[in-house]
Design an enzyme around this catalytic site. Structure first.
Site, PDB file in Angstrom:
ATOM      1  N   ASP A  84      23.742  26.253  28.932  1.00 19.38           N
ATOM      2  CA  ASP A  84      23.404  26.171  27.509  1.00 19.38           C
ATOM      3  C   ASP A  84      24.158  25.073  26.768  1.00 19.38           C
ATOM      4  OD1 ASP A  84      21.894  28.286  28.219  1.00 19.38           O
ATOM      5  OD2 ASP A  84      23.075  29.793  27.172  1.00 19.38           O
ATOM      6  N   ASP A  92      18.569  33.259  36.369  1.00 22.40           N
ATOM      7  CA  ASP A  92      19.530  32.984  35.294  1.00 22.40           C
ATOM      8  C   ASP A  92      20.539  34.142  35.254  1.00 22.40           C
ATOM      9  OD1 ASP A  92      20.589  31.918  32.951  1.00 22.40           O
ATOM     10  OD2 ASP A  92      19.000  32.694  31.660  1.00 22.40           O
ATOM     11  N   GLU A 120      25.987  35.043  36.931  1.00 22.26           N
ATOM     12  CA  GLU A 120      27.446  34.863  37.120  1.00 22.26           C
ATOM     13  C   GLU A 120      28.121  36.133  37.624  1.00 22.26           C
ATOM     14  OE1 GLU A 120      25.716  34.070  34.314  1.00 22.26           O
ATOM     15  OE2 GLU A 120      25.539  31.972  34.870  1.00 22.26           O
TER      16      GLU A 120
HETATM   17  C1  NOJ Z   1      20.393  31.771  29.149  1.00 23.62           C
HETATM   18  C2  NOJ Z   1      19.939  30.492  29.789  1.00 23.62           C
HETATM   19  O1  NOJ Z   1      21.017  29.633  29.967  1.00 23.62           O
HETATM   20  C3  NOJ Z   1      18.850  29.872  28.958  1.00 23.62           C
HETATM   21  O2  NOJ Z   1      18.416  28.688  29.574  1.00 23.62           O
HETATM   22  C4  NOJ Z   1      17.720  30.850  28.802  1.00 23.62           C
HETATM   23  O3  NOJ Z   1      16.730  30.284  27.962  1.00 23.62           O
HETATM   24  C5  NOJ Z   1      18.217  32.140  28.181  1.00 23.62           C
HETATM   25  N1  NOJ Z   1      19.269  32.667  28.990  1.00 23.62           N
HETATM   26  C6  NOJ Z   1      17.116  33.195  28.044  1.00 23.62           C
HETATM   27  O4  NOJ Z   1      16.641  33.555  29.272  1.00 23.62           O
END
Ligand code: NOJ
Length: 983
Positions: free
Chosen positions: A639, A562, A565
């Site tokens: 998200d 994650d 970017e």
């Molecule tokens: C951002 C991610 O997009 C999300 O899916 C994740 O739960 C959080 N970071 C925490 O790691």
């Protein structure tokens, strides 16, 4: 002074350090659009848009100041070399831009333009920068894996000094018409113009120039107490150019030092006679891209590609998101072409549609709408590939050849994934696992988000909450289930943490502009970022995943990447400063959009080397991606929010991933932020059951929502959606295999499957699953119980659940009942697809189950389909250890033969094939079976040299069920040839 956004960011960093950041992202906080640049706030975008405006305002008197010197042009062995001269003033001064156009055996053409002075490193960097002097030219080493063998048979014919025409591609049906003055290239297929580079003369390569320090005028601003000297800069040279962002640029309180000055590359590309363009993910908008400058329902901003952590993103927007694939397909009735803009820097793309085609010959028929595009990147060489189709699948195939196709997945990974931020302890995980079983809800993977670590130190476990990770892994393994743990690219900068010590000691972190390890803020607080462009960093990363190093992990532990970017909470636009430095002294600006892919790749490599001799397909999910990421894993759309609009938006987004070469895609089922009401959650599972990557996920502040927590009837509704997914697993796996072989999307939009059915070109809320003929239209609106499904052709269509043939008409919509307990799913006549109908807890437990075949009879009485199966885990399929069948219904015979014409005798049999020897086709359901079978009771089966009789049952149908036939207890081996004779 701190700007408001600066103070917010350091506040968030503080919160983050104290573990409270989650509250910042609490429900109801939408993305702050103003934290991200608009085109006018991005110096090079503004300059190029302004340049375009000026050029367009001049109309036909505008001529791009770029021309090829005929004396220096040459064409030989499939390669055209020339120098483009860019005039830079009225005095005849020019800069030299080396041009190469290459023609490939794969049918693609590539156009690359560099800048001689930078190539020769004959420039001065400002601020004692240690950055490279050249334009970034290594994007291809990450993105391109094939398809670039030059076609030495391409033929060129000069038209005097005005240009050259080069014939290439299949039977020389493609042509590149290169004009010298002004420079342009028109691409034709079968004599018709398809697209043109520099059609509107907007090409622009900002050449290197030294900063001319202007004399400074001093003036007293006021005589008061705070009197200060103001330095006023004299106007820029040459007159008229906007120099304000050439040498540095400030946004949101962060200043980019731009040691190389202005260096953008921009080009306009017109698609003649094409009124739809698709691709360039990742954006939350319709599949058919909108205009960005004028036009009906247009955006006012260009589409932006600058991988960013945009939480709770807004919908119907060209705003950038987490990943970038700069591939654009243009489509019109019966023709598709495409352009791949190979650039890793921040990129903007304007789209406009000209109502009348300038080229009357374009396609020779149909409406004459040209789609005009304008591509603008901040840095790097100009490098693009041209695909001339003519079909969407030709483009997918060629793009797959170029950037690689989706990896064959771990079979479990196309099952259902249960995630949330966070399962708080190993006991919590075990309990969820038990409850899923208790409620007979199938699932394959449970996920651990960042809280499993000790204070966000990756490769560690929170010792209080995860006392015994191995026993957790073993409990999951007992039912063939897996664990996925998150590992992000930021490494906590704290003492007594071996991972940061090693990162620093071996100098493997991304550096700041001074060349020191860059320190920024993310979940752990102060952090450093691994630089996966560095081969030594990949080597080190691999060492961290060994089972004996990352203790608590085992063979069924897989990975989630994650924040790659990369997300930097206190950085400009929540990412890294552009003047940071990577391996090879490339600036972050040069490589930004590829960064996420390099991290994903490093983790993929690491999983390949966890233990000597253990060679299994890695599973790694990524949030950030670039063209090529498909080779190393899956992605999800980040998200989203628990609302109906986000459910609706997920479908075009996933379809777009598919047509852009990265089909292993999904969205957080249920919505990440917020709490879905039961109806929304149920509809989301029904849609998710048709996402290639199917994972339920929720924010830390969201209420628990494992499917078993739903009250009835919703629990049963969700469980049925999950079982539907599991029963279709063989068809999903076959679709993945096809994507792996030829780059095709796994779920397919209408324009892709029916390129001549114009009514479907804008449709992005229904799709086919692989080549199964299964057509799905998930319900994405509250209270909706009837769906309109667009029917793209004249074939017979049946309801998936009732087998009723539907009153369809080509090009019209069909109303389908869709009460909450049902998903609008149709079957198109002419297909055969495999299922496994015994409900089980996980994919692994279904591995050696018998198959059911669904034969959906077409209007002309035929049907065809495939099954691909392998061990779903190792790379043995590369040695031929797989089953690949073609099923055909023709006349009165249904046959199964090897899809690749392989002779069974010569297939080397390993353990998996041996185990498959007894796996059979148990049942065949023939939907739309002819009524003259009504009295038939048995049919002849011939297989492995033996004949036998098997039972046929014909069901006449009733008010709510269509007629169909079943052949039961078939018993023919799935890997063997067989024929069923219905006469
Ligand atoms: C951002 C991610 O997009 C999300 O899916 C994740 O739960 C959080 N970071 C925490 O790691």
């Amino acid at each position: 002074m701190r700007t408001p956004s600066q103070s917010l960011l350091s506040w968030s960093a503080l919160l983050c350090a104290s573990g409270l950041l989650s509250s910042l992202f609490s429900v109801g906080v939408a993305v702050k659009e103003n934290d991200f640049k608009k085109c006018h706030q991005s110096g090079f975008c503004k300059r190029n848009r302004d340049y375009a405006d000026k050029a367009i305002a001049q109309g036909s008197s505008w001529q791009a100041p770029y021309k090829i010197l005929p004396t220096e042009a040459s064409f030989k062995n499939g390669l055209f070399h020339a120098t483009i001269l860019k005039s830079i003033d009225d005095k005849g001064s020019t800069v030299e831009l080396p041009l190469t156009v290459s023609f490939h055996k794969s049918g693609t053409a590539r156009v690359t333009i560099d800048e001689k002075q930078r190539q020769e490193k004959n420039i001065e960097l400002r601020h004692n920068s240690q950055a490279r002097k050249e334009r970034y030219n290594e994007a291809e080493t990450w993105a391109i894996v094939g398809g670039t063998t030059v076609d030495v048979d391409a033929k060129g014919s000069y038209s005097g000094d005005s240009g050259i025409k080069i014939q290439y591609g299949p039977n020389s049906t493609f042509e590149a018409d290169i004009k010298y003055d002004p420079y342009s290239i028109e691409f034709k297929r079968d004599g018709y113009a398809q697209l043109k580079l520099n059609d509107r003369g907007l090409i622009n390569l900002e050449h290197w120039r030294p900063k001319v320090e202007k004399p400074v005028a001093e003036e007293k601003k006021d005589d008061g107490e705070n009197a200060e000297e103001k330095k006023e800069e004299f106007p820029a040279e040459p007159e008229g150019e906007d120099e304000s962002t050439w040498w540095d640029e400030t946004f949101g309180g962060n200043t980019d030092s731009k040691p190389r000055g202005p260096e953008s590359v921009a080009l306009d590309i017109t698609f003649f006679g094409y009124d739809h363009v698709y691709g360039i993910p990742e954006h939350a908008g319709p599949l058919s891209l909108k205009e960005t400058r004028g036009g009906d329902d247009a955006y006012t901003e260009p589409y932006r590609l600058y991988n960013s952590d945009v939480f709770e993103y807004i919908l119907d927007s060209p705003m950038t998101l987490y990943g970038a694939i700069p591939l654009m397909q243009a489509h019109s009735k019966d023709s598709t072409v495409a352009v791949f803009w190979l650039n890793a820097a921040e990129t903007w793309i304007d789209i406009t549609k000209a109502k009348e085609s300038k080229n009357p010959l374009a396609l020779g028929k149909g409406p004459k709408i040209d789609t005009q595009t304008h591509w603008i990147s901040e840095a790097g060489v100009m490098d693009l590939f041209i695909f001339l189709g003519p079909t969407p699948s030709d483009v997918s195939k060629a793009f797959g050849e170029l950037t690689g196709t989706t990896a064959m997945p771990q079979e479990f990974s196309i099952g259902y994934h249960q995630c949330r931020w966070n399962y708080v302890s190993d006991d919590d995980v075990k309990e969820v696992d038990r409850k899923m079983d208790r409620h007979q809800i199938p699932y394959d993977v449970i996920w651990l988000d960042i809280e499993y670590t000790e204070e966000k130190k990756y490769f560690t476990w929170d010792k209080d909450m995860f006392k015994d990770p191995i026993s957790m892994g073993q409990q999951l393994d007992a039912h063939g289930r897996k664990l996925v743990v998150i590992i992000d690219p930021h490494i906590k900068n704290i003492g007594s943490y071996p991972v940061i010590d090693e990162l620093k000691a071996n100098s493997l972190a991304i550096k700041n502009k001074e060349g020191r390890d860059f320190d920024g803020w993310c979940w752990p607080g102060s952090s450093m970022w691994i630089d996966c462009f560095n081969p030594s960093a990949i080597k080190w990363w691999k060492s961290l995943f060994k089972y004996n190093r990352f203790k608590g992990t085992m063979e069924n532990t897989w990975l989630w990447n994650d924040m790659n970017e990369p997300s930097v909470f206190n950085g400009p636009e929540v990412t890294m400063p552009k003047d940071n430095l990577h391996y090879g002294s490339w600036e972050h600006r040069d490589v930004h959009n590829i960064n996420g892919m390099t991290f994903h790749n490093a983790t993929y490599q690491a999983l390949l080397s966890r233990k000597k001799g253990e060679l299994r397909r890695p599973f790694v999910l990524t949030r950030s991606f670039y063209a090529g990421s498909q080779r190393v894993g899956a992605m999800w759309t980040g998200d989203n929010q628990a609302n109906w609009e986000h459910l609706g938006a997920s479908i075009p987004m996933i379809l777009n991933q598919g047509v852009s070469g990265f089909p292993f895609a999904g969205a957080d089922v249920g919505g990440f932020f917020g709490n879905p009401e039961p109806e929304l959650q149920s509809r989301w599972y029904q849609a998710g059951a048709f996402y290639p990557f199917f994972r339920g996920h929720a924010h830390i502040d969201a209420r628990r929502r494992e499917p078993y927590l739903l009250a009835e009837p919703y629990r049963t509704i969700v469980a049925s959606a999950l079982r539907l997914r599991y029963s279709l697993m063989p068809s999903w796996y076959t679709a993945f295999h096809q994507a792996h072989r030829d780059g095709s999307p796994i779920i397919r939009p209408m324009y892709w499957t029916h390129p001549s059915s114009e009514g479907g070109f804008s449709i992005d809320n229904q799709f086919f699953l692989g080549s199964t003929g299964i057509l799905v239209k998930p319900v994405v609106s509250r209270g909706k119980t009837i769906e309109d499904i667009y029917i793209p052709d004249d074939e017979a269509y049946y309801n998936y659940f009732t087998y009723q043939q539907l009153p369809t008409k080509k090009g019209k919509t069909l109303k389908v009942d869709a009460p909450i307990e049902s998903i609008p799913v149709l079957m198109r006549g002419g297909h055969i697809f495999p299922r496994r109908d015994i409900p089980r807890r996980s994919v692994q437990l279904m591995k050696f189950d018998d198959y059911t075949l669904i034969v959906v009879v077409s209007k002309d009485g035929t049907a065809e389909g495939q099954l691909y199966a392998d061990d779903g885990d190792s790379f043995d399929y590369q040695k031929g250890e797989y089953i690949h069948r073609t099923f055909k219904l023709e006349g009165s015979k249904l046959t199964s033969t090897d899809a690749e014409g392989r002779d069974a005798k010569y297939i080397k049999r390993g353990d998996w094939l041996k185990n498959m020897q007894d796996v059979a086709v148990d049942k065949i359901i023939i939907v739309g079976a002819p009524s003259f079978w009504a009295d038939k009771k048995e049919v002849k089966l011939e297989t492995e040299g033996k004949q036998s009789i098997v039972k046929l049952e014909y069901i006449k149908g009733a008010a709510n069920q269509g007629p169909f036939a079943t052949v039961g207890r078939v018993g023919a081996k799935i890997g063997a040839d067989w024929t069923i004779d219905f006469t």
